[in-house]
Design an enzyme around this catalytic site. Structure first.
Site, PDB file in Angstrom:
ATOM      1  N   CYS A   1      19.325  62.114  23.345  1.00 52.28           N
ATOM      2  CA  CYS A   1      18.887  62.357  24.719  1.00 52.28           C
ATOM      3  C   CYS A   1      20.009  62.889  25.596  1.00 52.28           C
ATOM      4  CB  CYS A   1      18.313  61.073  25.322  1.00 52.28           C
ATOM      5  SG  CYS A   1      19.421  59.656  25.232  1.00 52.28           S
TER       6      CYS A   1
ATOM      7  N   GLU B   1      14.040  55.181  30.028  1.00 54.84           N
ATOM      8  CA  GLU B   1      15.178  56.051  29.685  1.00 54.84           C
ATOM      9  C   GLU B   1      14.580  57.276  29.026  1.00 54.84           C
ATOM     10  OE1 GLU B   1      17.327  58.110  27.519  1.00 54.84           O
ATOM     11  OE2 GLU B   1      17.868  56.359  26.292  1.00 54.84           O
TER      12      GLU B   1
ATOM     13  N   GLY C   1      12.139  57.540  25.580  1.00 57.01           N
ATOM     14  CA  GLY C   1      11.440  58.673  24.982  1.00 57.01           C
ATOM     15  C   GLY C   1      11.332  59.822  25.964  1.00 57.01           C
ATOM     16  N   SER C   2      10.276  60.586  25.843  1.00 55.85           N
ATOM     17  CA  SER C   2      10.138  61.799  26.643  1.00 55.85           C
ATOM     18  C   SER C   2       9.712  61.484  28.071  1.00 55.85           C
ATOM     19  CB  SER C   2       9.114  62.737  26.004  1.00 55.85           C
ATOM     20  OG  SER C   2       7.806  62.211  26.157  1.00 55.85           O
TER      21      SER C   2
ATOM     22  N   LYS D   1       6.694  48.299  19.772  1.00 58.87           N
ATOM     23  CA  LYS D   1       6.058  49.383  19.022  1.00 58.87           C
ATOM     24  C   LYS D   1       7.115  50.415  18.668  1.00 58.87           C
ATOM     25  CE  LYS D   1       4.198  53.280  19.965  1.00 58.87           C
ATOM     26  NZ  LYS D   1       4.554  54.057  18.735  1.00 58.87           N
TER      27      LYS D   1
ATOM     28  N   GLU E   1      14.347  70.296  27.366  1.00 56.91           N
ATOM     29  CA  GLU E   1      15.022  69.480  26.361  1.00 56.91           C
ATOM     30  C   GLU E   1      14.471  69.876  24.989  1.00 56.91           C
ATOM     31  OE1 GLU E   1      16.260  64.862  25.714  1.00 56.91           O
ATOM     32  OE2 GLU E   1      14.146  65.266  26.152  1.00 56.91           O
TER      33      GLU E   1
END
Length: 501
Positions: free
Chosen positions: A302, A268, A245-246, A192, A399
């Site tokens: 990131c 990650e 992602g987050s 996805k 972040e």
């Protein structure tokens, strides 16, 4: 002064015709069962690029069934490693033949610099396939000498059906970082892509079929996290989920995996990476690294060096040169080769970054430069630098994922280490010094998965990458990534005349 350029005269000619907007399931492009579509937006203008078929739970079910059939009954897991390698190598060649189109898709969909995608990221994607192709025929277990009268060995077997969920900041890069090792291991998959940036993933699925990847091995289902992503994470017939992602979304994925079939998860996640610059550093090189660390890919990285700590002996000169270079940074059309920074990926991220800039002002940080939008359309933000940072400020802890740097002075090495570790994240860190003892001491003291000394963004297929703390677990890159998609089976038989128990 930061400027907005409109691109060269030929930039519009580089925008490709959008060929693939449907779900890719079992080797074919198909409409979603609901018939729903969603818009993917050009962040340069805010205009609609195309309407994309919107996958939902029912579409994920079909895609997983295709991947499960391909794993249980299809040729891919059963091919000799050398044959899987041959197909991956062919795919790498096809990627290079289509490099301009892949690069342009990420430029218009994610606001990424076209020349960086074309000359760096797309060739790197091809090389990622080549790296894991080289490992595909070297997957083997071990013969074990047991303390009892038995013969034992281990087998390394593909894990099964993998669900990949990729982010929007490096759409093409992350597609291949996840797909290549899982293919080399013999897995099948459903991927996805981020809803903001589905175009290059769909195009890559087309290229995979051209290379000879069998039907059902790779399935790409665009959609939204709470629907398609949630269905993939909780699916009972998915054996593993790999997510980038987050941290917030990572928690949700872990919960879904635990509540379903206890599938394996690798994450990650976010970062708030420190860059520590010592008195003995070359100031010109240090300012270049600091700007690169926060402004590359418009700060949507990131591992962006969003917290910069500078020792007091060079701080004033460093700050002056840093601000001068930031003001000269060129913001504009990512197809223009002179541009250094494109637009933020979408309106939501654009507004999020601007809100953090306002937080920084309200909390009492000093705005040295930037802080404003650029141009009257699209999602462009000036390179922004704050000084006089307190470590409890939002801009020093959260972040931001944008071109916003928090700059702070330090006195001693111990103070720098303490500040660097004062974060819930632990993805990466940078150290700039000519002193080997300092470099070794600090690199061993910072709790982060990657430490760069006198460089930044030095990635490689053979260098494992992943985080500590709330930056997640599991490694991308390196052979560690390959082993994420393998499971160990132990086989034991008695030796001649030995007891069975």
């Amino acid at each position: 002064m930061t400027s907005l350029t409109n691109g060269d005269a030929g930039s519009l000619n580089k925008v490709p015709t959008i060929k693939f907007t449907k779900l890719f399931i079992n080797g074919d492009f198909v409409d979603s069962l609901s018939g729903k579509t969603f818009e993917t937006i050009d962040p340069r203008t805010g205009d609609v690029i195309a309407r994309i078929s919107e996958g939902d739970k029912e579409d994920i079910d079909i895609a997983v069934k295709a991947a499960r059939h391909a794993f249980d009954n299809g040729p891919w897991p059963r091919l000799p490693g050398s044959e899987r390698a041959r197909i991956l190598l062919k795919w790498a060649e096809i990627i290079e033949e289509n490099a301009e189109e892949l690069a342009a898709l990420d430029a218009i969909d994610a606001g990424k610099l076209y020349h960086m995608c074309r000359n760096v990221e797309v060739p790197a994607a091809a090389n990622t396939l080549r790296y894991y192709a080289g490992a595909a025929d070297k997957i083997h277990g071990e013969v074990l000498k047991m303390s009892r009268e038995f013969h034992a060995y281990t087998l390394l077997e593909p894990l099964g059906v993998v669900g990949h969920i990729t982010p929007w900041n490096f759409p093409n890069t992350m597609f291949y970082i996840k797909v290549a090792p899982s293919l080399a291991a013999g897995c099948t998959m459903v991927l996805k892509p981020a809803e903001q940036t589905p175009l290059s993933a769909l195009f890559s699925a087309h290229l995979a079929k051209l290379a000879g990847i069998p039907d059902g091995v790779i399935n790409v289902v665009p959609g939204f996290g709470p629907t398609a992503g949630a269905a993939l994470s909780s699916h009972m017939d998915v054996d593993k989920v790999s997510f980038t992602g987050s941290t917030q979304t990572g928690r949700v994925i872990m919960q879904a995996a635990a509540k379903s079939n206890l599938k394996q998860v690798s994450l990650e996640l976010g970062g708030k990476s420190p860059l520590i610059i010592f008195d003995d550093a070359d100031i010109d090189k240090a300012t270049e690294l600091a700007l690169l660390g926060i402004l590359y890919n418009k700060g949507e990285v990131c591992v962006a060096s969003s917290r910069v700590f500078v020792q007091e002996g060079i701080y004033d000169e460093f700050e002056k040169k840093l601000v001068e270079k930031a003001k000269a940074w060129v913001v504009g059309d990512p197809f223009d080769p002179k541009v250094q920074q494109g637009p933020q990926v979408d309106k939501e991220q654009f507004e999020k970054v601007l809100s953090y800039i306002e937080h920084g002002k309200k909390e009492g940080a000093t705005l040295l430069t930037g802080g404003k939008t650029v141009g009257n359309k699209g999602y462009f933000i000036e390179p922004t630098i704050f000084s006089n940072i307190r470590e409890d400020m939002l801009i020093a802890q959260d972040e931001i994922f944008g071109p916003v740097m928090a700059l702070k002075k330090f006195k001693t090495t111990e103070e720098a280490i303490k500040s660097a570790n004062n974060t819930k994240y632990g993805l990466a860190a940078g150290i700039v010094t000519k002193n080997l003892d300092t470099a070794n001491t600090v690199s061993r003291s910072i709790r982060a998965g990657t430490i760069w000394i006198n460089c930044y963004f030095a990635f490689g297929d053979d260098v494992p990458f992943g985080g500590y703390k709330m930056s997640g677990f599991g490694k991308d890159h390196g052979l560690e990534a390959l082993h994420k998609y393998l499971q160990v089976k132990s086989v034991v038989t008695p030796l001649y005349n030995s007891p069975w128990l």
